[in-house]
Design an enzyme around this catalytic site. Structure first.
Site, PDB file in Angstrom:
ATOM      1  CG  ASP A 273      -0.406   1.413   4.305  1.00  0.00           C
ATOM      2  OD1 ASP A 273      -1.592   1.536   2.712  1.00  0.00           O
ATOM      3  OD2 ASP A 273       0.177   0.293   4.596  1.00  0.00           O
TER       4      ASP A 273
HETATM    5  C1  BGC Z   1      -1.280  -1.515   1.215  1.00  0.00           C
HETATM    6  C2  BGC Z   1      -0.772  -0.004   0.743  1.00  0.00           C
HETATM    7  C3  BGC Z   1      -1.396   0.553  -0.301  1.00  0.00           C
HETATM    8  C4  BGC Z   1      -2.872   0.562  -0.007  1.00  0.00           C
HETATM    9  C5  BGC Z   1      -3.298   1.294  -0.704  1.00  0.00           C
HETATM   10  C6  BGC Z   1      -2.956  -0.869   2.207  1.00  0.00           C
HETATM   11  O1  BGC Z   1      -3.624  -1.918   2.544  1.00  0.00           O
HETATM   12  O2  BGC Z   1      -0.576  -1.876   3.146  1.00  0.00           O
HETATM   13  O3  BGC Z   1       0.971  -1.078   0.181  1.00  0.00           O
HETATM   14  O4  BGC Z   1      -0.659   1.015  -1.306  1.00  0.00           O
HETATM   15  O5  BGC Z   1      -3.477  -0.338   0.885  1.00  0.00           O
HETATM   16  O6  BGC Z   1      -4.191   0.214  -1.445  1.00  0.00           O
END
Ligand code: BGC
Length: 767
Positions: A273
């Site tokens: 993530d």
């Molecule tokens: C989130 C993810 C997301 C990623 C990219 C993170 O803050 O937890 O779900 O895909 O950002 O935007």
């Protein structure tokens, strides 16, 4: 034909040879890997940084705006024919920028219903078709991997991201996610199934240590991912931010290699993530193949570890190879000429129709579907300002959202607009005051969920006119949802002004012999017990995407009979949920806890002890017979169904159950049937019942029947025995319960199973 393909392949191969370098997509992945320098390899496993971030990206001058607004890109190596591929968010639709500099075109995407609504359909085929429509937008807007679906368990009603997730039950979560992945990937683009795993709260999510027993992990928190991996073969998986029993999930070899690959057979790529974990080298060693969005620090950590021998080049190569394989299957490598013109019109119909099947009718004393109604009075700020979905990475830049007011008007109702101007002005004013109250230097400022405006209660004179001029009242109560925040305890309850409005409207309309309907435009569970008896009907519309107001109207008018059912329990009180004891709630204040450690003050959020074990949701409420507002699996219809002729067979490999469902009511409708299992007495403590399979009938005309066949592998009768570190099926007689909800079992059958055992690695242990 074959010959010409061979000839052109030979020419292409030659072209690669001429430059001396193998080319991805033409030469084998092994050859390309061999041709990479160490520096290229390390760059390649790290993303290109993120626009608007601190500039601390892995590569100087990093972010490539191939698809503006996409979350990430991969490192290109042109000499080896390796393009940069694009990773873009979901899960309620593609998240990219709607407009671009010096470009008159727009790039709107369809806002589909939130995850919780999709799982409320209990219809895997329908979810697959929604996934297919989303995937078309991903493909046609030039993205390669869609960062969705999200399937963490609804461990607690206040988790701020429950709206993106599916259920308190791993079978519902896993089957919904698998259908979604199959649909998206039909378009030759990838998915990233997230957040793997145990990301069940936003509070301090990047540092929180989830302490969970191996049994609860296997049976509850990992099971949905296991189903998705085995049934849908996602291209990628996204590890989560949090730790599990002391180790960041992105740095856990137990999780990412032993369980995910060795036990489940996952063949794709794992990415972090965004900015997750704290050690790039440990991530690579664990089998977290790609680090997103990528930082210079991670590059240094990997290089240092290679130098001091704590990470070998062979370990790095494993991840590099998986990154190469991902890029190789992407539309980019194939040179796909995307149109930037997905079929938004067709998808508006997809979202409108799918939303119909996930709305849950909680109460109805006969007022719905509406009959002989022409003039409608609408109340509640949200009726005028409908909520399509949540904020944060799950936001979708849509062209419009249909409000309830507009939905009703589109269907030909005469909506009383005498209170419209007052409402709109009031909403604007409260929103502006909220924005003004935010600290502009706070990085989270743009993401704070805007609190719903306080409700307006008409004066007695205004109310008298509204009652006189209209046949019915509809009140909408809304709740915003979003990433980065857990909900507050106050968000769970109706506010004082909402209660005052409800009381005033029901008193006035009921006195005149007129009915009142409440619509809930919410992203998660709220308290209903104290007030749901007041109106004549309560429709849980969830956050139903950009066509929300039209979909709600279709249900209110009976275009379709509601067939959604709850994928989670609605408790009477917040504290009734077993996990409330160990969830960061401050019931005394109306606060949102954010993903920042410092916002939570003294409260201990560095770790969360999942002390309730497997007793999540109905497993808890049903085991201990705790009264609930609405049980798991509950939902009313405009018709009624009879279940008969239950059968079940176990051949040792597969359990096959059948039941006949007959529409015994007056209108056509669909029924979601749930198959629960109640296990024989065992050495292990077991829930009273557990969902093992479910299905939905087609639309049955009055008097029509259908026999549903529900199957699942016999091995799924097992519970996880920690002592033996094995999945164990106990010998004995199992009860199979065919339910309209977890508390409405319509018929049962039984079958025997022999003892069996499948060993599992002794990993992910509590420290
Ligand atoms: C989130 C993810 C997301 C990623 C990219 C993170 O803050 O937890 O779900 O895909 O950002 O935007």
């Amino acid at each position: 034909m074959k010959k010409s393909i061979l000839i052109s392949a030979a020419i292409l191969a030659l072209a690669g040879c001429q430059s001396g370098d193998p080319q991805l997509g033409k030469s084998s992945v092994d050859k390309v890997l061999k041709a990479m320098t160490l520096e290229e390899k390390v760059h390649f496993v790290i993303g290109m940084g993120m626009a608007g971030s601190d500039g601390n990206s892995a590569v100087v001058g990093a972010t490539e705006d191939i698809v503006p607004g996409a979350a990430g890109t991969t490192y290109p190596i042109p000499r080896l024919g390796i393009p940069s591929i694009v990773l873009a968010d979901g899960p309620a639709g593609l998240r990219i920028n709607p407009t671009r500099e010096n470009d008159p075109n727009t790039y709107y995407c369809t806002h589909f219903p939130i995850g919780t609504l999709l799982s409320s359909t209990w219809n895997q085929e329908l979810v697959e078709s929604v996934g297919e429509a989303m995937g078309q937008e991903v493909h046609e807007y030039g993205a390669d991997v869609y960062l969705a679906p999200a399937l963490n368990i609804h461990r607690h009603p206040l988790n701020g991201r429950n709206f993106e997730y599916y259920s308190e039950d791993p079978v519902v979560a896993g089957k919904t996610a698998a259908a979604y992945v199959r649909g998206v990937q039909k378009n030759d683009v990838g998915t990233s199934v997230k957040h793997f795993a145990y990301n069940n709260q936003e509070t301090n999510r990047t540092g929180n240590n989830a302490i969970i027993s191996p049994r609860a992990q296997r049976e509850i928190y990992l099971k949905g991912f296991e189903i998705t991996v085995k049934e849908a073969d996602p291209w990628t998986i996204m590890s989560s931010y949090n730790k599990i029993n002391g180790t960041y999930t992105s740095q856990s070899k137990d999780l990412l290699t032993t369980v995910l690959r060795d036990e489940w057979g996952f063949k794709g790529l794992v990415m972090t993530d965004w900015y997750g974990g704290d050690n790039g080298a440990e991530q690579i060693a664990a089998g977290n193949d790609m680090l997103q969005p990528g930082t210079a620090l991670q590059y240094q950590q990997i290089m240092d570890a290679l130098k001091d021998g704590s990470l070998t080049e062979a370990q790095l190569d494993v991840c590099v190879k998986r990154c190469l394989e991902l890029v190789k299957r992407s539309p980019k490598v194939k040179g796909y000429a995307y149109s930037n013109k997905p079929d938004l019109k067709a998808h508006a119909t997809v979202t409108r129709q799918s939303a119909l099947e996930g709305m849950v009718l909680l109460e109805n004393n006969g007022v719905l579907p509406l009959k002989d109604v022409k003039n409608v009075a609408v109340f509640g700020c949200t009726s005028f300002d409908f909520i399509a979905g949540g904020t944060g990475s799950g936001n979708v830049n849509r062209a419009y959202t249909v409000s309830l007011l507009d939905g009703l008007k589109n269907a030909g109702f005469k909506v009383d607009e005498s209170n419209k101007e007052t409402y709109l002005k009031h909403i604007e004013k409260e929103k502006a005051a909220f924005q003004a109250s935010l600290d502009p230097n706070d990085a989270l400022a743009p993401f704070y969920p805007v609190p719903r405006p306080s409700e307006l209660v008409p004066s007695p004179k205004e109310m008298a006119a509204l009652v006189k001029n209209n046949d019915i009242a509809i009140i909408t109560f809304g709740r915003n949802s979003g990433e980065f925040f857990d909900r507050s305890a106050a968000d769970f309850e109706l506010s004082k002004s909402e209660r005052t409005l409800l009381t005033a409207v029901t008193a006035a309309f009921h006195t005149a012999g007129k009915k009142v309907v409440v619509v809930l435009n919410v992203g998660g569970v709220i308290e209903t017990h104290s007030w749901s008896w007041m109106p004549d009907a309560v429709l849980l519309a969830w956050q139903a995407g950009q066509e929300g107001g039209n979909s709600v109207t279709d249900i209110l008018t009976g275009v379709e009979s509601p067939s959604g059912k709850l994928p989670m329990t609605f408790p009477m009180n917040l504290m009734d949920a077993a996990s409330s004891l160990n969830f960061p709630i401050d019931a005394t204040k109306d606060v949102y806890f954010t993903n920042r450690r410092e916002d939570v003050g003294q409260k201990d959020v560095d770790q969360t002890d999942y002390a309730e074990g497997i007793y999540v949701g109905y497993r808890w409420f049903d085991k201990y017979n705790i009264s609930v507002s609405y049980p798991f699996g509950y939902g009313l219809s405009y018709t009624s169904f009879e279940y008969s002729e239950p059968t079940v067979k176990n051949d040792g490999k597969t359990v096959t159950a059948t039941v006949t469902v007959k529409n015994v009511g007056e209108v056509a409708g669909k029924e979601a049937v749930q198959l629960y299992v109640s296990a024989p007495e065992s050495k292990l403590d077991k829930p009273a019942k557990e969902l093992k399979a479910y299905g939905k009938t087609k639309k049955l005309a009055p008097g029509e029947s259908q026999t549903l066949t529900l199957t699942f592998p016999t091995s799924e009768l097992a519970s996880f025995d920690e002592e033996a570190s094995a999945w164990k099926v106990d010998a004995g007689t199992y009860q199979f319960l065919f339910g309209a909800s977890s508390r409405d079992i319509r018929c049962t059958a039984e079958a025997d199973a022999a003892a069996s055992e499948v060993p599992a690695h002794r990993v992910l242990l509590k420290q």
